[in-house]
Design a protein around this motif. Structure first.
Motif, mmCIF file in Angstrom:
data_model
loop_
_atom_site.group_PDB
_atom_site.id
_atom_site.type_symbol
_atom_site.label_atom_id
_atom_site.label_comp_id
_atom_site.label_asym_id
_atom_site.label_seq_id
_atom_site.Cartn_x
_atom_site.Cartn_y
_atom_site.Cartn_z
ATOM 1 N N ALA A 266 0.805 -1.231 0.000
ATOM 2 C CA ALA A 266 0.000 0.000 0.000
ATOM 3 C C ALA A 266 0.837 1.279 0.000
ATOM 4 O O ALA A 266 0.518 2.236 0.702
ATOM 5 N N VAL A 267 1.917 1.303 -0.780
ATOM 6 C CA VAL A 267 2.706 2.528 -0.916
ATOM 7 C C VAL A 267 2.843 2.946 -2.375
ATOM 8 O O VAL A 267 3.664 3.796 -2.709
ATOM 9 N N ALA A 268 2.021 2.350 -3.249
ATOM 10 C CA ALA A 268 2.068 2.725 -4.660
ATOM 11 C C ALA A 268 1.406 4.084 -4.847
ATOM 12 O O ALA A 268 0.291 4.292 -4.383
ATOM 13 N N PRO A 269 2.083 5.042 -5.491
ATOM 14 C CA PRO A 269 1.481 6.364 -5.699
ATOM 15 C C PRO A 269 0.350 6.317 -6.716
ATOM 16 O O PRO A 269 0.479 5.681 -7.762
ATOM 17 N N ILE A 270 -0.747 6.974 -6.395
ATOM 18 C CA ILE A 270 -1.911 7.035 -7.275
ATOM 19 C C ILE A 270 -2.194 8.493 -7.599
ATOM 20 O O ILE A 270 -2.185 9.339 -6.704
ATOM 21 N N GLN A 289 -1.145 -3.826 7.549
ATOM 22 C CA GLN A 289 -0.127 -4.106 8.566
ATOM 23 C C GLN A 289 1.280 -3.927 7.988
ATOM 24 O O GLN A 289 2.176 -3.432 8.659
ATOM 25 N N ALA A 290 1.471 -4.310 6.730
ATOM 26 C CA ALA A 290 2.766 -4.089 6.074
ATOM 27 C C ALA A 290 3.007 -2.597 5.883
ATOM 28 O O ALA A 290 4.130 -2.107 6.056
ATOM 29 N N ASN A 291 1.943 -1.859 5.548
ATOM 30 C CA ASN A 291 2.067 -0.410 5.403
ATOM 31 C C ASN A 291 2.451 0.221 6.739
ATOM 32 O O ASN A 291 3.269 1.149 6.793
ATOM 33 N N HIS A 295 5.740 2.417 7.521
ATOM 34 C CA HIS A 295 5.583 3.736 8.136
ATOM 35 C C HIS A 295 6.487 3.859 9.367
ATOM 36 O O HIS A 295 7.126 4.903 9.583
ATOM 37 N N HIS A 296 6.560 2.808 10.157
ATOM 38 C CA HIS A 296 7.419 2.805 11.346
ATOM 39 C C HIS A 296 8.886 2.943 10.947
ATOM 40 O O HIS A 296 9.643 3.692 11.581
ATOM 41 N N LYS A 330 8.313 6.252 2.012
ATOM 42 C CA LYS A 330 7.736 4.908 1.992
ATOM 43 C C LYS A 330 8.000 4.221 0.661
ATOM 44 O O LYS A 330 8.306 3.022 0.616
ATOM 45 N N ARG A 331 7.866 4.968 -0.405
ATOM 46 C CA ARG A 331 8.096 4.380 -1.721
ATOM 47 C C ARG A 331 9.546 3.938 -1.874
ATOM 48 O O ARG A 331 9.824 2.859 -2.401
ATOM 49 N N TYR A 332 10.471 4.765 -1.389
ATOM 50 C CA TYR A 332 11.889 4.408 -1.464
ATOM 51 C C TYR A 332 12.178 3.189 -0.589
ATOM 52 O O TYR A 332 12.900 2.266 -0.999
#
Length: 402
Positions: A266-270, A289-291, A295-296, A330-332
């Motif tokens: 859930a870090v794909a840019p839209i 949960q992975a997101n 984030h952490h 997050k994307r990186y």
């Protein structure tokens, strides 16, 4: 056409007690459907039923992570290709109705068309063990929070004689004190009963704390055995590493591109542009949960990673908000984690730099002052307790020029 020359696709609608199987040809013709018990003998009969029609191209299974988990393992063990298919959407069900045979045929048709399908998780290795341990840890964590909340709630309305003993206490102190007490007396007296209940709750809290310590030790051992290099990445600990591994599964090769992994976590840019505003937002789908784990990691890097701090400062000067900066981070991070999962590479040998510094008679304090970091931080880096590939290169270049 003889059956042994026929190419078929199967679809399976899974339930807790029974599985309904439907078989179609490679041209979409409905051949047969049948219900089987969701037990070992039923799984064997399912294999016999499907293979009796001809060469099996693929099998679409609903719920490979729940009711169909064991069936998917059995089918894969027989050398059959299993695809996870999405459940029919509500619009499809309104138009075509809802029944087990219809759902099974829809699963077969989805597998034939290749729409809404994906490779299921293998669920046969160390990652599946991590998933089970994390499930236990999650309930233990919630139970521990519930206990401390209940202790504080009881103390709010407790008699003042009892409240005065714990007034001003916070954290672990408010748990340890009731456990050491020796309540007694008539249970009809609210003061005595409250003191007894507080002691029992304190004991429960300690038992849960011990259970969590054991769980964390087991989880750490599983991560160390399965993917030790994942924790070499900055900000990735046992908890976040195990969650990311569980999200990916025992067969990470099923996620064929880094972009698919970004969508999964859930870090794909839209695009979220309108009129004169041009912007992007993160996908709200994927594993939450992975997101949360990514984030952490981003927050940890923003607080203690020099390279990330420099990046954040640069982005702020460009007018980016904190949310936009974290989205980019997050994307990186997702890109970095995906590369480490599929192509694990060890951290650079920082111990060699320590030997080189010692050979050149350069003190730790001098090196730390020149590189503008704390001596303790540099010491931990040289001993391999932390990883920073960017700093490794900078430190190496400085030592080689002195």
């Amino acid at each position: 056409m003889a059956k042994h020359f026929l190419k078929v696709i199967a679809g399976i609608d899974t339930h807790s007690d029974t599985h309904h199987v439907a078989v179609i040809s490679d041209t979409g013709e409905h051949l047969a459907d049948k219900e089987f018990l969701a037990v070992g003998s039923g799984y064997r009969k399912i294999v016999e039923f499907i293979t009796s029609f001809g060469t099996v191209l693929a099998i679409g299974v609903e719920g490979t992570g729940t009711y169909g988990a064991e069936l998917a393992r059995v089918l894969t063990g027989e050398g059959l290709q299993v695809l996870e298919v999405m459940r029919p959407n509500r619009q499809y069900r309104r138009l075509h109705g809802k029944s087990d045979p219809l759902d099974a045929y829809q699963a077969a048709e989805a597998a034939l068309a290749g729409s809404g399908t994906s490779l299921p998780k293998a669920r046969n290795g160390a990652v599946e063990a991590m998933r089970v341990v994390r499930a236990e840890r999650s309930t233990a964590m919630r139970a521990r929070v519930a206990v401390i909340t209940q202790i504080k709630s009881i103390l709010v309305s407790a008699p003042d004689t009892l409240r005065s003993r714990y007034r001003g206490m916070t954290g672990t102190a408010i748990i340890a004190a009731p456990e050491k007490s020796r309540p007694g007396g008539d249970l009809k007296d609210p003061l005595n009963t409250t003191a007894i209940v507080l002691k029992r709750l304190a004991r429960r809290y300690r038992a849960l704390a011990q259970e969590l310590a054991l769980i964390d030790t087991e989880l750490d051992a599983l991560v160390t055995a399965h993917a030790p290099m994942l924790r070499d990445l900055r900000g990735v600990g046992t908890d976040t590493a195990s969650q990311l591994l569980v999200t990916v599964g025992d067969n990470p090769e099923r996620i064929t591109t880094e972009a698919k992994f970004a969508a999964l976590v859930a870090v794909a840019p839209i695009p979220a542009s309108s009129g004169k505003t041009t912007r992007h937002r993160l996908s709200r789908s994927g594993d939450r949960q992975a997101n949360k784990a990514i984030h952490h990691i981003a927050l940890v890097r923003m607080s203690c990673d020099a390279r990330t701090k420099t990046y954040v400062s640069k982005r702020r000067q460009e007018g980016k908000t904190s949310k936009e900066i974290i989205r980019c981070l997050k994307r990186y991070i997702a890109r970095e984690i995906y590369d480490q999962l599929l192509h694990p590479h060890p951290a650079p040998a920082a111990g060699e730099l320590r030997a080189l510094r010692t050979a050149k008679n350069i003190t730790l304090q001098r090196a730390a002052d020149t590189l503008h970091i704390w001596p303790s931080t540099l010491s931990r880096f040289e001993r391999g307790l932390t990883r920073d590939d960017h700093f490794f290169q900078r430190y190496s270049d400085w030592l080689n020029t002195n």
